[in-house]
Motif scaffolding. Sequence first.
Motif, PDB file in Angstrom:
ATOM      1  N   ARG A 232      -6.538 -19.437 -30.486  1.00 43.10           N
ATOM      2  CA  ARG A 232      -6.692 -19.757 -31.627  1.00 43.10           C
ATOM      3  C   ARG A 232      -5.429 -19.656 -32.452  1.00 43.10           C
ATOM      4  O   ARG A 232      -5.082 -20.305 -33.524  1.00 43.10           O
ATOM      5  N   GLN A 233      -4.384 -19.273 -31.990  1.00 40.15           N
ATOM      6  CA  GLN A 233      -2.926 -19.272 -32.307  1.00 40.15           C
ATOM      7  C   GLN A 233      -2.367 -20.831 -32.326  1.00 40.15           C
ATOM      8  O   GLN A 233      -1.240 -21.011 -32.756  1.00 40.15           O
ATOM      9  N   ARG A 234      -3.115 -21.504 -31.588  1.00 40.08           N
ATOM     10  CA  ARG A 234      -2.657 -22.974 -31.302  1.00 40.08           C
ATOM     11  C   ARG A 234      -3.770 -23.850 -31.844  1.00 40.08           C
ATOM     12  O   ARG A 234      -4.733 -23.554 -31.972  1.00 40.08           O
ATOM     13  N   SER A 235      -3.473 -25.041 -31.952  1.00 47.12           N
ATOM     14  CA  SER A 235      -4.225 -26.052 -32.547  1.00 47.12           C
ATOM     15  C   SER A 235      -4.236 -27.359 -32.259  1.00 47.12           C
ATOM     16  O   SER A 235      -4.734 -28.406 -32.509  1.00 47.12           O
ATOM     17  N   SER A 236      -3.876 -27.463 -30.772  1.00 50.26           N
ATOM     18  CA  SER A 236      -3.899 -28.844 -30.178  1.00 50.26           C
ATOM     19  C   SER A 236      -5.155 -29.151 -29.562  1.00 50.26           C
ATOM     20  O   SER A 236      -5.968 -28.237 -29.423  1.00 50.26           O
ATOM     21  N   GLY A 237      -5.299 -30.429 -28.852  1.00 44.63           N
ATOM     22  CA  GLY A 237      -6.623 -30.470 -28.469  1.00 44.63           C
ATOM     23  C   GLY A 237      -6.770 -30.040 -27.095  1.00 44.63           C
ATOM     24  O   GLY A 237      -7.764 -29.731 -26.739  1.00 44.63           O
ATOM     25  N   GLY A 238      -5.616 -29.640 -26.391  1.00 41.01           N
ATOM     26  CA  GLY A 238      -5.548 -28.888 -25.300  1.00 41.01           C
ATOM     27  C   GLY A 238      -6.290 -27.388 -25.215  1.00 41.01           C
ATOM     28  O   GLY A 238      -7.127 -26.917 -24.561  1.00 41.01           O
ATOM     29  N   SER A 239      -5.822 -26.918 -26.658  1.00 40.82           N
ATOM     30  CA  SER A 239      -6.458 -25.715 -27.027  1.00 40.82           C
ATOM     31  C   SER A 239      -7.833 -25.773 -27.414  1.00 40.82           C
ATOM     32  O   SER A 239      -8.787 -24.841 -27.088  1.00 40.82           O
ATOM     33  N   SER A 240      -8.193 -26.603 -27.932  1.00 34.31           N
ATOM     34  CA  SER A 240      -9.804 -27.079 -28.141  1.00 34.31           C
ATOM     35  C   SER A 240     -10.666 -27.027 -26.930  1.00 34.31           C
ATOM     36  O   SER A 240     -11.597 -26.300 -26.855  1.00 34.31           O
ATOM     37  N   LYS A 241      -9.830 -27.690 -25.865  1.00 29.67           N
ATOM     38  CA  LYS A 241     -10.749 -27.814 -24.543  1.00 29.67           C
ATOM     39  C   LYS A 241     -10.689 -26.606 -23.846  1.00 29.67           C
ATOM     40  O   LYS A 241     -11.788 -25.968 -23.369  1.00 29.67           O
ATOM     41  N   ALA A 242      -9.457 -25.826 -24.196  1.00 29.34           N
ATOM     42  CA  ALA A 242      -9.434 -24.273 -23.583  1.00 29.34           C
ATOM     43  C   ALA A 242     -10.380 -23.343 -24.159  1.00 29.34           C
ATOM     44  O   ALA A 242     -11.103 -22.617 -23.600  1.00 29.34           O
ATOM     45  N   LEU A 243     -10.796 -23.363 -25.405  1.00 23.58           N
ATOM     46  CA  LEU A 243     -11.633 -22.471 -26.013  1.00 23.58           C
ATOM     47  C   LEU A 243     -13.145 -23.058 -25.749  1.00 23.58           C
ATOM     48  O   LEU A 243     -13.916 -22.031 -25.579  1.00 23.58           O
ATOM     49  N   SER A 244     -13.488 -24.118 -25.460  1.00 23.34           N
ATOM     50  CA  SER A 244     -14.634 -24.778 -25.042  1.00 23.34           C
ATOM     51  C   SER A 244     -15.043 -24.042 -23.647  1.00 23.34           C
ATOM     52  O   SER A 244     -16.342 -23.520 -23.461  1.00 23.34           O
ATOM     53  N   THR A 245     -13.887 -24.222 -22.794  1.00 18.20           N
ATOM     54  CA  THR A 245     -14.327 -23.793 -21.473  1.00 18.20           C
ATOM     55  C   THR A 245     -14.311 -22.310 -21.334  1.00 18.20           C
ATOM     56  O   THR A 245     -15.423 -21.636 -20.866  1.00 18.20           O
ATOM     57  N   CYS A 246     -13.695 -21.663 -22.004  1.00 16.25           N
ATOM     58  CA  CYS A 246     -13.611 -20.138 -22.155  1.00 16.25           C
ATOM     59  C   CYS A 246     -14.967 -19.634 -22.883  1.00 16.25           C
ATOM     60  O   CYS A 246     -15.416 -18.658 -22.029  1.00 16.25           O
ATOM     61  N   SER A 247     -15.320 -20.335 -23.843  1.00 18.85           N
ATOM     62  CA  SER A 247     -16.598 -19.726 -24.178  1.00 18.85           C
ATOM     63  C   SER A 247     -17.705 -20.016 -23.382  1.00 18.85           C
ATOM     64  O   SER A 247     -18.675 -19.198 -23.319  1.00 18.85           O
TER      65      SER A 247
ATOM     66  N   ILE B  89     -24.750 -24.817 -18.573  1.00 16.85           N
ATOM     67  CA  ILE B  89     -23.831 -24.294 -19.670  1.00 16.85           C
ATOM     68  C   ILE B  89     -22.241 -25.019 -19.174  1.00 16.85           C
ATOM     69  O   ILE B  89     -21.773 -25.592 -19.747  1.00 16.85           O
ATOM     70  N   TYR B  90     -22.084 -25.117 -17.956  1.00 21.81           N
ATOM     71  CA  TYR B  90     -20.849 -25.708 -17.537  1.00 21.81           C
ATOM     72  C   TYR B  90     -20.815 -27.264 -17.515  1.00 21.81           C
ATOM     73  O   TYR B  90     -19.697 -27.780 -17.826  1.00 21.81           O
ATOM     74  N   THR B  91     -21.936 -28.205 -17.336  1.00 24.03           N
ATOM     75  CA  THR B  91     -21.994 -29.387 -17.556  1.00 24.03           C
ATOM     76  C   THR B  91     -21.974 -29.880 -19.076  1.00 24.03           C
ATOM     77  O   THR B  91     -21.222 -30.881 -19.232  1.00 24.03           O
ATOM     78  N   LEU B  92     -22.568 -29.228 -19.695  1.00 20.82           N
ATOM     79  CA  LEU B  92     -22.600 -29.469 -21.191  1.00 20.82           C
ATOM     80  C   LEU B  92     -21.248 -29.139 -21.918  1.00 20.82           C
ATOM     81  O   LEU B  92     -21.038 -29.935 -23.120  1.00 20.82           O
ATOM     82  N   ARG B  93     -20.588 -28.323 -21.427  1.00 21.36           N
ATOM     83  CA  ARG B  93     -19.478 -27.578 -22.236  1.00 21.36           C
ATOM     84  C   ARG B  93     -18.358 -28.118 -21.581  1.00 21.36           C
ATOM     85  O   ARG B  93     -17.089 -27.665 -22.110  1.00 21.36           O
ATOM     86  N   ASN B  94     -18.226 -28.895 -20.580  1.00 17.60           N
ATOM     87  CA  ASN B  94     -17.208 -29.503 -19.899  1.00 17.60           C
ATOM     88  C   ASN B  94     -17.097 -30.861 -19.635  1.00 17.60           C
ATOM     89  O   ASN B  94     -17.816 -31.584 -19.041  1.00 17.60           O
ATOM     90  N   LYS B  95     -15.967 -31.519 -20.515  1.00 18.97           N
ATOM     91  CA  LYS B  95     -15.925 -32.875 -20.364  1.00 18.97           C
ATOM     92  C   LYS B  95     -15.768 -33.380 -19.023  1.00 18.97           C
ATOM     93  O   LYS B  95     -16.413 -34.584 -18.615  1.00 18.97           O
ATOM     94  N   ASP B  96     -14.717 -32.856 -18.348  1.00 20.99           N
ATOM     95  CA  ASP B  96     -14.208 -33.248 -17.014  1.00 20.99           C
ATOM     96  C   ASP B  96     -15.436 -33.492 -16.137  1.00 20.99           C
ATOM     97  O   ASP B  96     -15.622 -34.171 -15.491  1.00 20.99           O
ATOM     98  N   VAL B  97     -16.301 -32.230 -16.031  1.00 15.81           N
ATOM     99  CA  VAL B  97     -17.464 -32.372 -15.232  1.00 15.81           C
ATOM    100  C   VAL B  97     -18.435 -33.438 -15.492  1.00 15.81           C
ATOM    101  O   VAL B  97     -19.125 -34.166 -14.569  1.00 15.81           O
ATOM    102  N   LYS B  98     -18.937 -33.474 -16.624  1.00 18.23           N
ATOM    103  CA  LYS B  98     -19.752 -34.580 -17.090  1.00 18.23           C
ATOM    104  C   LYS B  98     -19.213 -35.892 -16.946  1.00 18.23           C
ATOM    105  O   LYS B  98     -20.169 -36.776 -16.320  1.00 18.23           O
ATOM    106  N   ASP B  99     -18.054 -36.268 -17.120  1.00 16.73           N
ATOM    107  CA  ASP B  99     -17.634 -37.601 -16.619  1.00 16.73           C
ATOM    108  C   ASP B  99     -17.481 -37.607 -15.218  1.00 16.73           C
ATOM    109  O   ASP B  99     -17.741 -38.895 -14.528  1.00 16.73           O
ATOM    110  N   SER B 100     -17.267 -36.868 -14.510  1.00 16.56           N
ATOM    111  CA  SER B 100     -17.105 -36.933 -12.879  1.00 16.56           C
ATOM    112  C   SER B 100     -18.546 -37.082 -12.339  1.00 16.56           C
ATOM    113  O   SER B 100     -18.901 -37.685 -11.555  1.00 16.56           O
TER     114      SER B 100
END
Length: 315
Positions: A226-241, A286-297
């Motif tokens: 949450r202390q970061r605001s980049s796209g990578g942080s958004s991806k990390a937040l989705s993965t961790c949640s 959960i992992y497929t719906l929240r993870n763009k890399d897995v869905k794309d793969s």
Amino acid sequence: MAWNNQSVVTEFILQGLSSSWELQIFYFLFFSIVYAATVLGNLLIMLTIVSEPHLHSPMYFLLGNLSFIDMSLASFATPKMIADFLTERKAISFEGCITQIFFLHLLGGAEIVLLISMSFDRYMAICKPLHYLTFMSQRMCFGLVTLSWIVGIFHAMSQLAFTVNLPFCGPNEVDSFFCDLPLVIKLACIDTYILGVFMISTSGMIALVCFILLVISYTVILVTVRQRSSGGSSKALSTCSAHFTVVTLFFGPCIFIYVWPFTNFPIDKVLSVFYTILTPLLNPVIYTLRNKDVKDSMRKLRSHIFKSRKTDHAP
């Protein structure tokens, strides 16, 4: 493992989820679909991770192993439960009952260690990114997976060390659809209070402590994100949640059942269904719906399979 206990009971009767024939037919159809979806979903995740080179990273290596454990956890009792819906007498041999207890605690112990390993992986990736690839090496990943199975084996053996030699000489009805340790030891012909306390300390409290540590770990990670605001942080937040959701779904029912083994609650059967059948199904969702890399793969894998079929059928 020897079966030379002093029991006169040679089998246990599982009371199942319901005595209503209509409900049992419904449960047969419902859980057959759920089990098939669980196996196929987790197999798809494992196949996707193995076949896609860009998923050959520590996080996805651990995720693939989690899918294998989830598929196994759903298989130790569910096929028999489904078959029992079509039979009037739901019996299981003493050896079969002990085997179910062994695999439940083997897989449960292994999954606990693996979930902790996955939280550690996310902590290193987000909070210590400069040291991530150095620390989370291939050797470390294999070591963590090996450790999870070793802990699972020792945990399962510790649960059976005293249980296997308990004398069972009276009632043999287990109020569940599989042999769960808190329910089985209550049928012994001796006072099992000390064994119950041992079970609380080795299963219930360990699960509770590990869950608290995981909550603290993911809290630190989420605060960092949450202390970061980049796209990578958004991806990390989705993965961790997604990871935290899986942790809660797995640990919640386990803690409730094994922290209070001396008391039966009406919701115990529901919780048993949840962490042995539904959670292994929800994890891949959960992992497929929240993870763009897995869905794309998965889309890429599906396209590759369809193209291969068209090529094979082409004149």
